[in-house]
Write an enzyme that holds these catalytic residues in place. Sequence first.
Site, PDB file in Angstrom:
ATOM      1  N   HIS A 109     -13.371  68.980 -28.460  1.00 32.33           N
ATOM      2  CA  HIS A 109     -12.329  69.962 -28.760  1.00 32.33           C
ATOM      3  C   HIS A 109     -12.878  71.203 -29.475  1.00 32.33           C
ATOM      4  O   HIS A 109     -12.204  72.233 -29.530  1.00 32.33           O
ATOM      5  CB  HIS A 109     -11.199  69.328 -29.581  1.00 32.33           C
ATOM      6  N   ASP A 157     -13.891  62.541 -27.007  1.00 31.21           N
ATOM      7  CA  ASP A 157     -14.014  63.785 -27.774  1.00 31.21           C
ATOM      8  C   ASP A 157     -15.458  64.047 -28.200  1.00 31.21           C
ATOM      9  O   ASP A 157     -15.718  64.503 -29.312  1.00 31.21           O
ATOM     10  CB  ASP A 157     -13.099  63.758 -29.001  1.00 31.21           C
ATOM     11  N   SER A 165     -15.120  69.383 -37.988  1.00 34.01           N
ATOM     12  CA  SER A 165     -15.161  68.676 -36.713  1.00 34.01           C
ATOM     13  C   SER A 165     -16.521  68.838 -36.046  1.00 34.01           C
ATOM     14  O   SER A 165     -17.028  69.952 -35.912  1.00 34.01           O
ATOM     15  CB  SER A 165     -14.068  69.208 -35.778  1.00 34.01           C
TER      16      SER A 165
END
Length: 391
Positions: free
Chosen positions: A131, A161, A236
């Site tokens: 993402h 992911d 992230s």
Amino acid sequence: MIKRLWLLFAQVITVLLAVWFIVATLKPSWLTGVQISSLVDNVNLKEASYDGHSISPGSHYEAAKRSMPAVVNIFSSKALAKSLNGKNNAHRNEPWYQFFFGEQGPEDEPSTSLGSGVLVSPEGVILTNHHVVAGADDIDIALSDGRKTKAKVIGSDPDTDIAVLKIDLKQLPPPITLGKIESVHVGDIVLAIGNPFGVGQTVTSGIVSALGRDHLGINTFENFIQTDAAINPGNSGGALVDTRGHLIGINTAIYSQSGGSMGIGFAIPVNLAKQVMESILTNGSVTRGWIGVEPQNLSKELIKSFNLPSTTVGVLLSGVLEGGPADRGGVKPGDILIAVNERSVADVTALLNVIAQLGPGNQANLKILRKGKELNLQVPIGKRPQAAKKQ
């Protein structure tokens, strides 16, 4: 004579005022008659003996020192569509538009996002989240030594992911050492390293709060490490490391009602990230098994409606793709799948995982319940389509 005395008096007063002004500005203590140094006669301070090399007891300096150089900042951007709601942008040629916005309007401004990544090989391979780079037209990498470069996406896997990037630079920082998930235990101290809110590389600490977290609705395939180390937007794709400085997870998501850290963060375990990375580097994508069914968790209400024993464990196959592997193997809508290759299936997540691990071209023995009777069906395993909603 009086005029001369008055002039002399005026000059003396002027000189005295000038002296007073200088003293009041530079040495005000002279005017009060109190010396500042006399406020305290004797001061004895005890200072630590420090040679510049000793580390504080309990410090995680060494772990951070080993792992931080391998963590990079990622800046990805993608251009916005030049049409608004599919309409012709004839207004761009209007004088008022160009007066306020110029030839490039506000809808032309690229959208940018921040994230982190982990250098895992001296060849410039970087692990991050899907993402972070999904749909990006441009990806910039900032290394810990201040250098910046462009990166290209080797491949990514939305179901876990995970994305794999590649940069081409000489004399890269030492890559991080991959840890073993078997060595990770609940209660272990861990460090989260990344670029939260774009402030720059940051290290936070916490413990492993739980292992094997799933059913969170974050990814299709979930097996998260939960930690209370502060993870915020921008973290992230960054590293979750142990006290040895070894990578044990890729920071992925947080549970938050405010957008900031609330002490519940999730990281993809290193063994899963490594497996996905190796598949992407070898094949360009991740290949998983698939049988083409629409699974549904078996609730108490469903068990009662099917007149099954209350202890029944399995998954309701509410739909079967026509012409798919399960359909060719004889599976019917309404069947209840209770085991795959003698492995019990407790819920949809368990089914997804067990089927995904079976390579395409293999056969799976499905034990099902149909109208209260057990059946064993041989079903060929197909290749899971990209972003498939059915298993």
